[in-house]
Design a protein around this motif. Structure first.
Motif, PDB file in Angstrom:
ATOM      1  N   THR A   1       0.821  -1.206   0.000  1.00  0.00           N
ATOM      2  CA  THR A   1       0.000   0.000   0.000  1.00  0.00           C
ATOM      3  C   THR A   1       0.854   1.255   0.000  1.00  0.00           C
ATOM      4  O   THR A   1       2.010   1.250   0.404  1.00  0.00           O
ATOM      5  CB  THR A   1      -0.921   0.008   1.230  1.00  0.00           C
ATOM      6  OG1 THR A   1      -0.119  -0.131   2.410  1.00  0.00           O
ATOM      7  CG2 THR A   1      -1.914  -1.130   1.176  1.00  0.00           C
TER       8      THR A   1
ATOM      9  N   ALA B   1      -1.738  -4.383  -2.122  1.00  0.00           N
ATOM     10  CA  ALA B   1      -2.153  -5.330  -1.092  1.00  0.00           C
ATOM     11  C   ALA B   1      -1.384  -5.068   0.191  1.00  0.00           C
ATOM     12  O   ALA B   1      -0.298  -4.476   0.175  1.00  0.00           O
ATOM     13  CB  ALA B   1      -1.900  -6.770  -1.555  1.00  0.00           C
ATOM     14  N   ALA B   2      -1.938  -5.502   1.297  1.00  0.00           N
ATOM     15  CA  ALA B   2      -1.191  -5.489   2.550  1.00  0.00           C
ATOM     16  C   ALA B   2      -0.045  -6.492   2.424  1.00  0.00           C
ATOM     17  O   ALA B   2      -0.208  -7.535   1.782  1.00  0.00           O
ATOM     18  CB  ALA B   2      -2.099  -5.871   3.711  1.00  0.00           C
TER      19      ALA B   2
ATOM     20  N   THR C   1       1.143  -9.101   3.529  1.00  0.00           N
ATOM     21  CA  THR C   1       0.917 -10.309   4.323  1.00  0.00           C
ATOM     22  C   THR C   1       0.478 -11.446   3.416  1.00  0.00           C
ATOM     23  O   THR C   1       0.153 -11.243   2.235  1.00  0.00           O
ATOM     24  CB  THR C   1      -0.179 -10.070   5.376  1.00  0.00           C
ATOM     25  OG1 THR C   1      -1.414  -9.758   4.703  1.00  0.00           O
ATOM     26  CG2 THR C   1       0.188  -8.913   6.300  1.00  0.00           C
TER      27      THR C   1
ATOM     28  N   GLY D   1      -2.935 -10.718   2.254  1.00  0.00           N
ATOM     29  CA  GLY D   1      -2.924  -9.724   1.190  1.00  0.00           C
ATOM     30  C   GLY D   1      -2.625 -10.350  -0.158  1.00  0.00           C
ATOM     31  O   GLY D   1      -3.228  -9.992  -1.176  1.00  0.00           O
TER      32      GLY D   1
ATOM     33  N   LEU E   1       3.885 -12.351   0.233  1.00  0.00           N
ATOM     34  CA  LEU E   1       2.791 -12.053  -0.702  1.00  0.00           C
ATOM     35  C   LEU E   1       2.720 -13.100  -1.800  1.00  0.00           C
ATOM     36  O   LEU E   1       1.623 -13.506  -2.222  1.00  0.00           O
ATOM     37  CB  LEU E   1       3.002 -10.672  -1.323  1.00  0.00           C
ATOM     38  CG  LEU E   1       2.548  -9.456  -0.522  1.00  0.00           C
ATOM     39  CD1 LEU E   1       3.091  -8.186  -1.153  1.00  0.00           C
ATOM     40  CD2 LEU E   1       1.031  -9.404  -0.446  1.00  0.00           C
TER      41      LEU E   1
END
Length: 357
Positions: A214, A241-242, A244, A247, A276
């Motif tokens: 992000t 995406a986050a 994680t 994400g 990710l």
């Protein structure tokens, strides 16, 4: 000797003592005013006291060969300047161990425990200890402040906190950050990105997306686009995406919906990190998208988990042992008094080909 005469002589002696120390006190006062905007250094104390840097070190560490008068003069100058001695340097002078603070963004990312393992092993070879804190979640600043009060030097990912939480008297090595104050170990993605794009181009994958984190496009995203331009390919589609596993799952499922609806679907995905990418493998599997038959997936970091997922993850791997070794060596250089702004190392990335691309 009459009492009145003795008192007169004592008064005269006190006045002479004050006059003798006045120039040093004036120097300290002037230096203290100049240091109001930045922390005082050992060189500031030496200048204010009119002694050498080595004498300041010996005086403040109660070492021999410093006269009581000189020691008192140094202590007064240090107090006037609000000088905070470097605890690590004090320990080295006295033959004691050093404690390193290792600062990470999110311990849920396996990258950080793997790096911490390398760092603690190399620190142990010098009889140094390592304390770690995670800045993720609430109260990250409070945890960082607590760590800084207990360590002699800092290694880690501080980002915007580097300027607000650190002082020049605490040796600091920033990892994968833009150089600010202190030494830096930079992760260099440029060569690895060129290799990744050349590989994708060679296997006929030329419509690339990136699952980025992000905020503004990351340096990794910019380097990917640069490599794509050099290869004569279109810029990457950016999906945010986050950083994680979850994400990655969500981003891949979003891309999968586009694969079914677009007339020009992506056929390769580069992810900001391996966490990710592992999530993306799961997201594509849920959506019925085959990796690598339908879409190739490449991560960044080179985590051990990439070897045990299915399909095994192709990745741009950083040499974490080299990264840890550079960080420890830079801390040692800072403790020796070398200027941090002139200390910088780089660690490149190697394309590790596995099953996902």
């Amino acid at each position: 000797m009459a009492t009145g005469e003795r008192r007169a002589r004592e008064t005269s002696s006190d006045a002479l003592g004050r006059d003798a120390t006045a120039p040093q006190e004036h120097r300290a006062a002037r230096a203290g005013a100049a240091a109001a905007t930045k922390p005082a250094t050992i060189n500031d104390v030496a200048a204010a006291a009119g002694v050498s840097r080595q004498t300041v070190t010996r005086a403040l560490n109660d070492l021999p060969d410093v006269s009581p008068t000189t020691k008192q003069r140094v202590q007064r100058a240090a107090a006037a300047l609000h000088y905070r001695p470097n605890r690590a340097a004090q320990r080295l002078v006295r033959g004691r161990d050093v404690t390193i603070g290792f600062v990470v963004n999110d311990l849920r990312n396996p990258y950080y425990p793997e790096l911490a393992s390398e760092l603690t092993r190399l620190a142990a070879e010098r009889d140094w200890a390592v304390m770690m804190t995670d800045l993720g979640g609430p109260h990250g600043d409070d945890r960082l402040d607590a760590l800084l009060r207990r360590v002699d030097a800092v290694i880690g990912h501080l980002g915007h906190r580097a300027d607000s939480h650190l002082t020049s008297s605490l040796p600091t090595v920033l990892l994968d950050d833009a150089p600010a104050r202190g030494a830096t170990v930079q992760l260099d993605f440029a060569g690895g990105m060129r290799d990744a794009v050349a590989h994708l181009d060679g296997i006929g994958r030329r419509r690339v997306a990136m699952i980025d984190i992000t905020g503004e496009p990351s340096a990794r995203m910019r380097m990917l686009d640069g490599a794509l331009r050099t290869a004569g390919l279109a810029p990457a589609l950016r999906v945010v995406a986050a950083p994680t596993h979850e994400g990655g799952l969500a981003a891949a499922e979003s891309l999968a919906r586009g694969l079914g609806a677009s007339g020009n679907p992506v056929d390769a995905v580069v992810c900001f990190n391996d966490l990710l990418a592992v999530g993306a493998l799961g997201g594509f599997a849920r959506a019925g998208i085959r990796v690598p038959a339908d879409v190739a997936v490449i991560g960044i970091d080179g985590l051990e988990i990439g070897e045990i997922v299915t399909p095994r993850l192709t990745t741009l791997a950083a040499d974490r042992r080299a990264l840890a070794r550079h960080a420890i060596e830079l801390v040692a250089a800072l403790l020796r008094g070398e200027a941090g702004e002139h200390l910088s190392r780089r660690v490149g990335h190697e394309l590790v080909l596995r099953d996902s691309a």
